[in-house]
Write a protein that holds these residues in place. Structure first.
Motif, short mmCIF file in Angstrom:
data_model
loop_
_atom_site.label_atom_id
_atom_site.label_comp_id
_atom_site.label_asym_id
_atom_site.label_seq_id
_atom_site.Cartn_x
_atom_site.Cartn_y
_atom_site.Cartn_z
N ARG A 1 0.84 -1.20 0.00
CA ARG A 1 0.00 0.00 0.00
C ARG A 1 0.87 1.25 0.00
NH1 ARG A 1 -2.33 0.59 4.55
NH2 ARG A 1 -3.98 1.94 3.75
N THR A 2 1.36 1.61 -1.18
CA THR A 2 2.18 2.80 -1.35
C THR A 2 1.55 3.71 -2.40
OG1 THR A 2 3.52 1.80 -3.10
CG2 THR A 2 4.26 1.46 -0.83
N ARG A 3 1.97 4.96 -2.39
CA ARG A 3 1.44 5.90 -3.37
C ARG A 3 1.81 5.48 -4.80
NH1 ARG A 3 2.86 11.84 -0.80
NH2 ARG A 3 1.89 11.53 1.25
N ARG A 4 3.03 4.98 -4.95
CA ARG A 4 3.48 4.58 -6.28
C ARG A 4 2.61 3.45 -6.82
NH1 ARG A 4 6.69 0.82 -8.63
NH2 ARG A 4 7.90 1.47 -10.47
N ASN A 5 2.37 2.44 -6.00
CA ASN A 5 1.53 1.32 -6.44
C ASN A 5 0.10 1.78 -6.73
OD1 ASN A 5 3.66 -0.44 -6.23
ND2 ASN A 5 3.06 -1.26 -4.24
N SER A 6 -0.40 2.71 -5.94
CA SER A 6 -1.75 3.23 -6.16
C SER A 6 -1.82 3.96 -7.51
CB SER A 6 -2.15 4.18 -5.04
OG SER A 6 -2.17 3.50 -3.80
N ALA A 7 -0.79 4.73 -7.82
CA ALA A 7 -0.77 5.45 -9.10
C ALA A 7 -0.72 4.48 -10.27
CB ALA A 7 0.43 6.40 -9.14
N VAL A 8 0.06 3.39 -10.12
CA VAL A 8 0.15 2.38 -11.18
C VAL A 8 -1.21 1.71 -11.38
CG1 VAL A 8 1.18 0.17 -11.82
CG2 VAL A 8 2.62 1.98 -10.88
N ILE A 9 -1.88 1.37 -10.27
CA ILE A 9 -3.18 0.73 -10.35
C ILE A 9 -4.19 1.66 -11.02
CG2 ILE A 9 -5.13 -0.12 -8.98
CD1 ILE A 9 -3.06 -1.14 -6.94
N CYS A 10 -4.17 2.94 -10.67
CA CYS A 10 -5.10 3.90 -11.28
C CYS A 10 -4.85 4.01 -12.79
CB CYS A 10 -4.95 5.27 -10.63
SG CYS A 10 -5.63 5.37 -8.96
#
Length: 346
Positions: free
Chosen positions: A131-140
């Motif tokens: 749960r990191t910002r980078r992973n969230s951005a990739v998922i989005c």
């Protein structure tokens, strides 16, 4: 076929022209409320929130998806009240893509928020590296790629149909188009955009509820059961009210339009319910801000709707880790990451 009428055979004539006034009225309400609430939400996310975690990224993308759809509504409102599309084929395609992107993008982004909340509550320590910002951005980015490709594929057929008296948009497809292309696209977006997100939301919500029965869980995530229950209720309610009726009817609608099922009564039911459930589905633009309110405590603070904030919780959520010298090691760890990603999630 004439606008608003479609006949399965010579003896089954169906009039669904009521949909134009229905669409025009509902779209007008959604445009006003959706524009105000989602612009306000984006302002809070971009200008007022001090803490931006992975959940905020999902919610910001959800608000952008809603606004993109809202901006196309004036064209749809004019079309449905006048029953004429004067804006050209390109705007018709963009309008159709924006609708599909919003419906299925909303479901996928809500699912991302639900899964993120599940990880924060059920696996607060093991999910820290995920749960990191980078992973969230990739998922989005992956969600946008998926919904845009699906929306563009379906809207490829949303060409304007010109008749003697008017021009229609995103309707009047032939049986051949439904049978060869649109039925297959419908099945794909139903499975990927609806069934899988629905199952994930229900599964995550049930596992979170089961975890909340353990008293230690509430201490770890730094919140109370009522807040978590409110979040689950809002998420599940949007799915059940907005998306389940529409997608269930869409599946039936595709069957009768492609004549996979040739039944006059069934087609009459599908052609009557489809506009109604579609209008309910578009209301998700107005309901999504409730998700932001109940899911993010930072969002509530940014709106100044809860001025009486517990000082201890404020320290946990906004005080840098380097200042917390009086905390034991494990609590210090919880103070920075789990609360920011768990409590602030909610």
């Amino acid at each position: 076929p004439a606008m608003g009428n479609y006949s399965l055979n010579q003896t089954c004539v169906i009039d669904d022209s009521f949909k134009y006034n229905l669409y025009g009225g509902v779209y007008s309400v959604v445009f006003i409320l959706g524009l105000i609430t989602n612009c306000a939400s984006l302002f809070v996310f971009c200008c007022r929130m001090k803490i931006r975690n992975e959940t905020t990224i999902f919610m910001t993308n959800l608000a952008v998806s809603d606004l993109l759809f809202v901006f196309t509504l004036p064209f749809k409102i004019f079309y449905n009240f006048n029953r004429h599309w004067p804006f050209g084929d390109s705007v018709c395609k963009i309008s159709g893509t924006a609708f599909l992107t919003n419906i299925y993008g909303s479901m996928l982004f809500l699912t991302c928020i639900s899964v993120d909340r599940f990880l924060a509550i059920v696996y607060p320590f093991r999910s820290r590296t995920i749960r990191t910002r980078r992973n969230s951005a990739v998922i989005c980015a992956g969600v946008w790629l998926l919904v845009l490709s699906g929306g563009i594929s379906a809207s490829f057929f949303s060409t304007t149909n010109v008749s003697n008296t008017s021009t229609s948009c995103f309707e009047g497809f032939s049986k051949t188009v439904w049978k060869t292309y649109l039925s297959k696209i419908t099945i794909f977006i139903e499975v990927v955009g609806f069934l899988i997100p629905l199952l994930l939301n229900l599964t995550c919500s049930s596992l979170v509820l089961r975890t909340l029965r353990k008293p230690a869980t509430l201490c770890q995530i730094g919140t109370n059961k009522e807040k978590v229950l409110n979040m689950i209720i809002v998420h599940v309610a949007i799915f059940v009210i907005c998306f389940v009726p529409y997608n269930s009817t869409l599946f039936l609608y595709a069957l009768v339009r492609s004549q996979a099922v040739a039944n006059c009564s069934l087609e009459r039911f599908a052609r009557t319910m489809y506009p109604i459930t579609l209008c309910i589905a578009t209301l998700n633009c107005c309901f999504d801000p409730f998700v932001y309110y109940f899911t993010s405590e930072s969002f509530q603070k940014s709106l100044n709707v809860n001025p009486q904030i517990n000082l201890d919780s404020l320290n946990k959520s906004e005080t840098p880790l380097t200042l917390k010298t009086d905390l034991p090691p494990i609590q210090e760890e919880l103070g920075e990451h789990t609360v920011t990603n768990g409590r602030e999630l909610m």
